[in-house]
Design an enzyme around this catalytic site. Structure first.
Site, PDB file in Angstrom:
ATOM      1  N   GLU A 139      46.099  55.432  77.028  1.00 15.92           N
ATOM      2  CA  GLU A 139      47.160  56.123  77.763  1.00 15.92           C
ATOM      3  C   GLU A 139      47.607  55.316  78.985  1.00 15.92           C
ATOM      4  O   GLU A 139      46.791  54.798  79.734  1.00 15.92           O
ATOM      5  CB  GLU A 139      46.649  57.496  78.216  1.00 15.92           C
ATOM      6  CG  GLU A 139      47.695  58.333  78.936  1.00 15.92           C
ATOM      7  CD  GLU A 139      47.138  59.645  79.476  1.00 15.92           C
ATOM      8  OE1 GLU A 139      47.943  60.553  79.725  1.00 15.92           O
ATOM      9  OE2 GLU A 139      45.906  59.744  79.646  1.00 15.92           O
ATOM     10  N   LYS A 169      53.767  64.091  75.688  1.00 12.34           N
ATOM     11  CA  LYS A 169      52.570  64.881  75.999  1.00 12.34           C
ATOM     12  C   LYS A 169      52.941  66.324  76.308  1.00 12.34           C
ATOM     13  O   LYS A 169      53.777  66.594  77.181  1.00 12.34           O
ATOM     14  CB  LYS A 169      51.849  64.228  77.174  1.00 12.34           C
ATOM     15  CG  LYS A 169      50.515  64.822  77.544  1.00 12.34           C
ATOM     16  CD  LYS A 169      49.852  63.956  78.605  1.00 12.34           C
ATOM     17  CE  LYS A 169      48.484  64.435  79.022  1.00 12.34           C
ATOM     18  NZ  LYS A 169      47.867  63.514  80.008  1.00 12.34           N
ATOM     19  N   CYS A 177      45.790  62.459  75.556  1.00  7.59           N
ATOM     20  CA  CYS A 177      44.801  62.835  76.561  1.00  7.59           C
ATOM     21  C   CYS A 177      44.555  64.341  76.674  1.00  7.59           C
ATOM     22  O   CYS A 177      43.872  64.896  75.839  1.00  7.59           O
ATOM     23  CB  CYS A 177      45.163  62.222  77.906  1.00  7.59           C
ATOM     24  SG  CYS A 177      43.744  62.128  79.050  1.00  7.59           S
TER      25      CYS A 177
END
Length: 298
Positions: A47, A120, A157
């Protein structure tokens, strides 16, 4: 599309020293080339691999690190994927428009260029991880990205803590789940607490593999990054990137504190065999799950 069920997947685990994008890109490219030379057909970077993890503080100057898609980073990594004839998953701080930014994973497919992206969806806001200040939650949903090596369920994540995201990707036909990650320890935590945090992180992602009968591939950064805030202890990123099979078995595991690469040959045909033995999708009680779309059951 591929004729073989076998796929060599590579992961890059990298440390960051500064915000010099060109230097960091060259470093990433060197590790990607190493994996491609070993036969990797798909490689994932961690990331926000272009810079330091800038979310340790809220600072409007860091928005200067963002860039549009397409932009310099997509041009660089798209060319790298074409040069090496691989599928490549990269992670970018996306400037979508004036005052609108995302934490975005981008997929390049050999010489086809960028074939998809994922923004995300779950955005954390914790001490040292002030991501809500920088990133707007994603609006592309949980849609697998179609590539020459299969349908990739790419998440990022904090998404890795939510079984809903993994399940949605699996329900849409994802053949593998990918999590580019930047997570580490608060240096003020005790060794016992650090172990609990890491074990929970690995366990939840292995559980996504088990519950969906899919391989899970995780790339985390490593190394210590000092906090720009006076008196703050900074973050020791815990590395330990890993690749798990469709029953949660660990196939490869990186160290805690070294830059390195992982390479595993996956047998994607095994996914179907596992799903026949453990038919979770057959036995789901979808008639009873309606309340999952509510915030809470009062």
């Amino acid at each position: 599309m591929r004729n073989s069920s076998k796929l060599k997947v590579g992961v890059v685990q990298q440390s960051m020293a500064d915000n010099d994008k060109q230097t960091n890109w060259r470093k990433s490219a060197e590790l990607v080339r190493k994996l491609a030379g070993e036969g990797a057909e798909l490689v994932m970077l961690q990331e926000l691999h272009s810079t330091l993890y800038f979310c340790q503080e809220e600072n409007t100057d860091y928005f200067d690190l963002a860039e549009p898609i397409p932009g310099p980073a997509t041009e660089y990594f798209g060319a790298l994927a074409a040069e090496l004839n691989i599928v490549l998953i990269a992670s970018l701080f996306e400037k979508r428009g004036s005052g609108l930014y995302h934490n975005t994973a981008v997929v390049f497919d050999k010489d086809a260029g960028m074939v998809g992206k994922y923004r995300k969806m779950h955005i954390p806001d914790d001490p040292g991880f002030y991501e809500k200040f920088y990133f707007t939650p994603g609006d592309l949903g949980f849609e697998p990205i179609h590539t020459s090596v299969g349908k990739l369920g790419v998440l990022v994540c904090w998404d890795q803590w939510y079984p809903e995201g993994a399940r949605m990707m699996a329900m849409a036909g994802a053949e593998m789940l990918f999590y580019p990650t930047a997570i580490g320890w608060d240096m003020s935590d005790t060794p016992e607490e650090r172990k609990r945090q890491h074990d929970a992180w690995q366990t939840i992602q292995r559980s996504h593999a088990v519950a969906n009968s899919l391989p899970v591939i995780v790339a985390n950064r490593t190394g210590f990054e000092a906090s720009p805030r006076e008196g703050d202890s900074g973050i020791q990123f815990w590395g330990q990137s890993f690749i798990a099979g469709p029953q949660g078995e660990i196939l490869a595991l990186a160290s805690e504190d070294r830059e390195e690469t992982l390479l595993v040959e996956l047998d994607l045909a095994r996914t179907e065999k596992v799903k026949r033995i453990w038919p979770y999708f057959r036995d789901r009680r979808i008639d009873a799950y309606g309340d999952l779309t509510r915030r809470w059951r009062d």
